[in-house]
Scaffold this motif. Sequence first.
Motif, PDB file in Angstrom:
ATOM      1  N   ALA A 107       0.828  -1.206   0.000  1.00  0.00           N
ATOM      2  CA  ALA A 107       0.000   0.000   0.000  1.00  0.00           C
ATOM      3  C   ALA A 107       0.867   1.262   0.000  1.00  0.00           C
ATOM      4  O   ALA A 107       0.594   2.217  -0.735  1.00  0.00           O
ATOM      5  CB  ALA A 107      -0.955   0.000   1.192  1.00  0.00           C
ATOM      6  N   VAL A 108       1.916   1.275   0.799  1.00  0.00           N
ATOM      7  CA  VAL A 108       2.810   2.428   0.841  1.00  0.00           C
ATOM      8  C   VAL A 108       3.567   2.550  -0.477  1.00  0.00           C
ATOM      9  O   VAL A 108       3.661   3.644  -1.058  1.00  0.00           O
ATOM     10  CB  VAL A 108       3.792   2.321   2.034  1.00  0.00           C
ATOM     11  CG1 VAL A 108       4.905   3.356   1.933  1.00  0.00           C
ATOM     12  CG2 VAL A 108       3.050   2.479   3.355  1.00  0.00           C
ATOM     13  N   GLY A 109       4.095   1.443  -0.968  1.00  0.00           N
ATOM     14  CA  GLY A 109       4.859   1.469  -2.210  1.00  0.00           C
ATOM     15  C   GLY A 109       4.024   1.925  -3.389  1.00  0.00           C
ATOM     16  O   GLY A 109       4.457   2.774  -4.188  1.00  0.00           O
TER      17      GLY A 109
ATOM     18  N   CYS B 173       4.528   5.361  -5.539  1.00  0.00           N
ATOM     19  CA  CYS B 173       4.807   5.241  -6.961  1.00  0.00           C
ATOM     20  C   CYS B 173       3.747   5.973  -7.783  1.00  0.00           C
ATOM     21  O   CYS B 173       4.066   6.685  -8.731  1.00  0.00           O
ATOM     22  CB  CYS B 173       4.872   3.763  -7.345  1.00  0.00           C
ATOM     23  SG  CYS B 173       5.455   3.486  -9.019  1.00  0.00           S
ATOM     24  N   PHE B 174       2.482   5.812  -7.389  1.00  0.00           N
ATOM     25  CA  PHE B 174       1.402   6.462  -8.125  1.00  0.00           C
ATOM     26  C   PHE B 174       1.513   7.984  -8.029  1.00  0.00           C
ATOM     27  O   PHE B 174       1.313   8.692  -9.012  1.00  0.00           O
ATOM     28  CB  PHE B 174       0.034   5.989  -7.614  1.00  0.00           C
ATOM     29  CG  PHE B 174      -1.081   6.307  -8.560  1.00  0.00           C
ATOM     30  CD1 PHE B 174      -1.444   5.408  -9.547  1.00  0.00           C
ATOM     31  CD2 PHE B 174      -1.760   7.509  -8.485  1.00  0.00           C
ATOM     32  CE1 PHE B 174      -2.466   5.703 -10.446  1.00  0.00           C
ATOM     33  CE2 PHE B 174      -2.783   7.824  -9.368  1.00  0.00           C
ATOM     34  CZ  PHE B 174      -3.134   6.904 -10.359  1.00  0.00           C
ATOM     35  N   GLU B 175       1.866   8.478  -6.849  1.00  0.00           N
ATOM     36  CA  GLU B 175       2.020   9.929  -6.710  1.00  0.00           C
ATOM     37  C   GLU B 175       3.161  10.436  -7.585  1.00  0.00           C
ATOM     38  O   GLU B 175       3.074  11.518  -8.174  1.00  0.00           O
ATOM     39  CB  GLU B 175       2.245  10.327  -5.251  1.00  0.00           C
ATOM     40  CG  GLU B 175       2.222  11.820  -5.072  1.00  0.00           C
ATOM     41  CD  GLU B 175       2.122  12.266  -3.624  1.00  0.00           C
ATOM     42  OE1 GLU B 175       2.291  13.480  -3.407  1.00  0.00           O
ATOM     43  OE2 GLU B 175       1.867  11.441  -2.736  1.00  0.00           O
ATOM     44  N   GLY B 176       4.230   9.660  -7.701  1.00  0.00           N
ATOM     45  CA  GLY B 176       5.315  10.038  -8.603  1.00  0.00           C
ATOM     46  C   GLY B 176       4.842  10.107 -10.046  1.00  0.00           C
ATOM     47  O   GLY B 176       5.186  11.034 -10.790  1.00  0.00           O
TER      48      GLY B 176
ATOM     49  N   ALA C  36      -2.099   9.018 -15.069  1.00  0.00           N
ATOM     50  CA  ALA C  36      -1.098   8.512 -14.124  1.00  0.00           C
ATOM     51  C   ALA C  36      -1.210   6.997 -13.993  1.00  0.00           C
ATOM     52  O   ALA C  36      -0.198   6.292 -13.864  1.00  0.00           O
ATOM     53  CB  ALA C  36      -1.268   9.183 -12.760  1.00  0.00           C
ATOM     54  N   HIS C  37      -2.421   6.478 -14.057  1.00  0.00           N
ATOM     55  CA  HIS C  37      -2.646   5.031 -13.979  1.00  0.00           C
ATOM     56  C   HIS C  37      -2.033   4.313 -15.192  1.00  0.00           C
ATOM     57  O   HIS C  37      -1.634   3.161 -15.096  1.00  0.00           O
ATOM     58  CB  HIS C  37      -4.151   4.757 -13.876  1.00  0.00           C
ATOM     59  CG  HIS C  37      -4.518   3.352 -13.575  1.00  0.00           C
ATOM     60  ND1 HIS C  37      -3.938   2.612 -12.575  1.00  0.00           N
ATOM     61  CD2 HIS C  37      -5.439   2.530 -14.157  1.00  0.00           C
ATOM     62  CE1 HIS C  37      -4.484   1.397 -12.546  1.00  0.00           C
ATOM     63  NE2 HIS C  37      -5.382   1.332 -13.504  1.00  0.00           N
TER      64      HIS C  37
ATOM     65  N   TYR D 231       3.580   0.350 -11.048  1.00  0.00           N
ATOM     66  CA  TYR D 231       2.754  -0.570 -10.243  1.00  0.00           C
ATOM     67  C   TYR D 231       1.442  -0.840 -10.971  1.00  0.00           C
ATOM     68  O   TYR D 231       1.002  -1.985 -11.069  1.00  0.00           O
ATOM     69  CB  TYR D 231       2.452   0.027  -8.871  1.00  0.00           C
ATOM     70  CG  TYR D 231       3.494  -0.206  -7.810  1.00  0.00           C
ATOM     71  CD1 TYR D 231       3.162  -0.886  -6.643  1.00  0.00           C
ATOM     72  CD2 TYR D 231       4.784   0.265  -7.935  1.00  0.00           C
ATOM     73  CE1 TYR D 231       4.098  -1.082  -5.637  1.00  0.00           C
ATOM     74  CE2 TYR D 231       5.733   0.072  -6.942  1.00  0.00           C
ATOM     75  CZ  TYR D 231       5.380  -0.604  -5.793  1.00  0.00           C
ATOM     76  OH  TYR D 231       6.300  -0.806  -4.804  1.00  0.00           O
ATOM     77  N   SER D 232       0.804   0.211 -11.474  1.00  0.00           N
ATOM     78  CA  SER D 232      -0.458   0.032 -12.202  1.00  0.00           C
ATOM     79  C   SER D 232      -0.256  -0.868 -13.412  1.00  0.00           C
ATOM     80  O   SER D 232      -1.076  -1.745 -13.695  1.00  0.00           O
ATOM     81  CB  SER D 232      -1.000   1.389 -12.668  1.00  0.00           C
ATOM     82  OG  SER D 232      -1.388   2.183 -11.571  1.00  0.00           O
TER      83      SER D 232
END
Length: 157
Positions: A60-62, A66-69, A127-128, A133-134
Amino acid sequence: MTNVNTAQATTTHLYTAHASVAGGRNGHGRTDDGRLDVTLSRPGAMGGEGAGTNPEQLFAVGYGACFEGALTLVARRQRVQLGETHIDSAVELHSVDDGTFRIEVALDVSMAGVDNDELAVALVREAHQVCPYSNALRGNVDVALTANGVWVAGPRD
């Protein structure tokens, strides 16, 4: 691992993370540089002591980071000021009747500097597409997305 050529794109290696885990859900994990050093513990909801962190929390943190980046990159490309950005991420672990397990993810994205709902949704949608990760999860894991409280994509309850 080497650079990979696909029909449409060439990838370039940027970074490799290394970690070591012993003891599984009731063990210990550490990165090779020592910056992450965690005691792992089965959550209380799964009958464990809950004395440490667990793989779902780490994921969840990772994923959130990553998504915010990816979101920051997308906004910069479009010259959009996001303002303060916050991502609440939830990773659910599910047991399946065939004896396997699966995860589901929800990312609730808040962008203080974006007051246009259509723009917020478009930024999160793009972003997705960018987020590694996405891309790794696409087609394998249900990911629900919201942008400033507006539904973007994913399964609905």
